[in-house]
Design an enzyme around this catalytic site. Structure first.
Site, PDB file in Angstrom:
ATOM      1  CG  HIS A 122      29.993  22.453  31.570  1.00 32.43           C
ATOM      2  ND1 HIS A 122      30.960  21.594  32.051  1.00 32.43           N
ATOM      3  CD2 HIS A 122      29.591  23.205  32.630  1.00 32.43           C
ATOM      4  CE1 HIS A 122      31.130  21.832  33.361  1.00 32.43           C
ATOM      5  NE2 HIS A 122      30.321  22.801  33.719  1.00 32.43           N
ATOM      6  CG  ASP A 158      33.633  26.541  36.553  1.00 32.24           C
ATOM      7  OD1 ASP A 158      32.964  27.586  36.460  1.00 32.24           O
ATOM      8  OD2 ASP A 158      33.150  25.443  36.893  1.00 32.24           O
ATOM      9  CG  HIS A 160      31.141  22.500  37.758  1.00 38.16           C
ATOM     10  ND1 HIS A 160      30.733  23.779  38.077  1.00 38.16           N
ATOM     11  CD2 HIS A 160      30.462  21.658  38.581  1.00 38.16           C
ATOM     12  CE1 HIS A 160      29.831  23.714  39.059  1.00 38.16           C
ATOM     13  NE2 HIS A 160      29.651  22.438  39.388  1.00 38.16           N
ATOM     14  CG  ASP A 245      31.778  27.202  39.825  1.00 43.33           C
ATOM     15  OD1 ASP A 245      33.008  27.349  39.647  1.00 43.33           O
ATOM     16  OD2 ASP A 245      31.015  26.706  38.969  1.00 43.33           O
TER      17      ASP A 245
END
Ligand SMILES: [Zn+2]
Length: 306
Positions: A122, A158, A160, A245
């Protein structure tokens, strides 16, 4: 059996979080314990990361951001905390990817797993975000190119979307970014229409996953879509943003990938990048039990998937 590096250092435990924060040092401790309990631990090449040099970090991040971080403590955004030793830990996290790439280049390793924190995908050029300080995989991609790996394929599973990685390379046709992620979800980017910009158009592929997606959707993405993209792009090296995740037991998202689903994803990536170095770098994963098990499965595949 492949020669697989495992890069870890206790410096990553010095990145301290406020009590109750999901991105805790317990994550790396859980991974170490899970691997130590298995027969895999002794089969890995245990390596210490180096500290990424400022010049390596500045291949992705702005100098003004780097300077701002020095001496910074406290919340950088709503969920990204910077403690006294966080920048040090983040420099080693990026340095782990660099070290792994260098060891692959010299022929010492075939594959590697960087068990690091803080995570990276990120982090944007000019800011920390989503638990991430430096973009470890993006810095690794630029380092790899400096070593002579011309074409870098980044696969990001991931849960996200890796906004920072996408933005770093969106106008670049020498780095391909492939991501699966829950959508809509944090950070909000990663629509399938985001395919890169100007000269990099067609070198970003986003596969958004609806809430509740699971093994079958991921098998299609990694087993059916990914191989064709890798074949066409013809990379010299594969970097993987390995975020666990996406596991059904993870508390931060709503994707239902099981242990066997994780195995299928990892195996599909390794088979797609069969002839080139594969370097996995830890991103998310917040259920300590499923994180430990998922990384163990990843290491089994890294060692034995031919
Ligand atoms: Zn994540």
């Amino acid at each position: 059996m492949k020669r697989v590096g495992f890069l870890y250092d206790d410096v990553f435990l010095l990145h301290e979080m406020p009590a109750g924060h999901p991105e805790s040092k317990d994550r790396l401790i859980a991974i170490n314990e899970s691997l130590r309990r298995s027969a895999l631990w002794d089969k890995l090449v245990h390596l210490k990361p180096r500290k990424a040099a400022k010049r390596d970090i500045l291949t992705v991040h702005k100098e003004s951001y780097y300077e701002k971080l020095l001496g910074y403590t406290g919340y950088y955004d709503a969920d990204t905390y910077v403690s006294k030793h966080s920048v040090e830990a983040a420099s080693y996290a990026s340095g782990a990817v660099i070290e792994a790439i260098q060891r692959c280049k010299t022929g010492e390793l075939d594959r590697a797993f960087c068990s690091v924190r803080p995570p990276g995908h990120h982090a944007e050029a000019d800011r920390a975000m989503g638990f991430c300080i430096f973009n470890n995989v993006a810095i690794g991609a630029r380092y790899a190119q400096g070593l002579g790996y011309k074409r870098v394929f980044i696969a990001d599973f991931d849960v996200h979307h890796g906004n920072g990685t996408q933005h770093t390379f969106e106008d670049d046709d020498t780095v391909f970014y492939f991501s699966t992620h829950q959508y809509p979800h944090y950070p909000g980017t990663g629509h399938s229409s985001e395919k890169g910009k100007s000269g990099g158009t067609g070198f970003t592929c986003n596969i958004p996953m609806g809430y509740g997606s699971g093994d079958e959707e991921y098998r299609e993405a990694f087993g059916e879509v990914l191989p064709g993209l890798v074949e066409e792009f013809c990379p010299d090296i594969m970097l993987v943003s390995a975020g666990y995740d996406l596991h059904v037991k993870d508390p931060l998202a709503g994707i239902g990938v099981t242990d066997e689903g994780v195995r299928t994803i990892v195996r599909s990536i390794l088979l797609a990048g069969k002839t080139i170095p594969n370097i996995f770098c830890l991103e998310g994963g917040y259920n300590l039990v499923s994180l430990g098990e998922s990384v163990k499965i990843t290491m089994e595949e890294l060692l034995y998937c031919e």
